[in-house]
Write an enzyme that holds these catalytic residues in place. Structure first.
Site, mmCIF file in Angstrom:
data_model
loop_
_atom_site.group_PDB
_atom_site.id
_atom_site.type_symbol
_atom_site.label_atom_id
_atom_site.label_comp_id
_atom_site.label_asym_id
_atom_site.label_seq_id
_atom_site.Cartn_x
_atom_site.Cartn_y
_atom_site.Cartn_z
ATOM 1 C CG HIS A 174 8.085 -2.908 -1.958
ATOM 2 N ND1 HIS A 174 7.364 -2.269 -0.959
ATOM 3 C CD2 HIS A 174 8.311 -4.169 -1.502
ATOM 4 C CE1 HIS A 174 7.188 -3.111 0.053
ATOM 5 N NE2 HIS A 174 7.740 -4.269 -0.249
ATOM 6 C CG HIS B 107 3.100 -9.807 -3.842
ATOM 7 N ND1 HIS B 107 4.124 -10.720 -3.634
ATOM 8 C CD2 HIS B 107 2.951 -9.140 -2.673
ATOM 9 C CE1 HIS B 107 4.562 -10.616 -2.394
ATOM 10 N NE2 HIS B 107 3.874 -9.652 -1.784
#
Lengths: 172, 172
Positions: A34, A115
């Protein structure tokens, strides 16, 4: 209860991330790969209702956008987390910012660096070995983002999705 | 891609289920505790769009309902799965049925027995021991259900939520 907000990238990116996470990320089993938009925060039921209304408005204000991943990077020396770097497009930056103002607590610990974590909590030698190898590799992913997810945390540390917010499609 | 449809019960039930799943269910890390409404089925993107429209309509036709869990049960001798038995209220039966007619493939393998798995794939002696112990215990859970989740499966067998459907709140 503890809540968090995240984007799940599409299956090919999740599969590639999991290939590394399985070996190098102790959070592998707690949540799918995620992009964190808002890290863990506490809310009671009333507050949550209020925030869900806000999240629907935010989703409706957001147009689908494309993200690009071109390399792995690391937060060292702060932490030795290794991640797929998501190029910071404005739409993503704006989306994340909206979840940290107004009715939302600003619980940012760091500036927003989009990220997808693929390794963390490694001992130093393993970190050096893994990062040394991955930074030589070429990663090219493009993904269309049209939604984000509100999750809550169970006692075992894992996360369950409570609600999905699709850009431009929420009934406020 | 493989999709499935499930209800996640509230956190107290998930936490209790996970206390058993951690030891007795090899799927523990693949998906949070859940009631399966529709088992794994394949769909391409066009078909999925069609089904999502149907799922929104189904969600809008469904009123929130309450489920009750009073005991553990087992599918033995078919399988030695042990589960929290969810009392089959009509609203839940109707909801599940609507996902197996019309535009939906009827991929039921068995009659619908609403349940939350807490143990599976045990060797016979461990099954007997665990079930013998759990059937003596008292479980009393009540939960308000107002949504279901569409998930897809990653290569590692785990499930990611694609979209949440909240009863009476979907924009068709």
């Amino acid at each position: 209860m503890n809540y968090g907000i995240a984007i799940f990238p599409s299956k090919p990116i999740q599969d590639q991330a999991n290939a590394y996470r399985k070996r190098y990320d102790p959070h592998y089993a707690l949540i799918p790969p995620h992009i964190t938009l808002k890290r863990s925060f506490e809310a009671n039921d009333d507050k949550l209702d209020e925030l869900i209304t806000e999240l629907k408005t935010i989703a409706n204000e957001t147009d689908p956008f494309t993200i690009h991943i071109n390399k792995v990077s690391t937060f060292t020396p702060v932490t030795n987390t290794i991640y797929f770097k998501v190029e910071p497009v404005q739409a993503l930056i704006d989306l994340q910012a909206k979840m940290h103002v107004g009715k939302f607590e600003d619980n940012n610990e760091h500036p927003f660096v989009p990220h997808i974590t693929i390794a963390q909590d490694l001992v130093h030698d393993e970190y050096s070995d893994v990062f040394g190898r991955l930074k030589m590799e070429s990663f090219q992913f493009e993904d269309a983002i049209d939604r984000f997810q509100l999750l809550y945390q169970l006692d075992n540390g894992s996360w369950t999705v409570y609600e999905t917010f699709v850009f431009g499609k929420e009934q406020v």
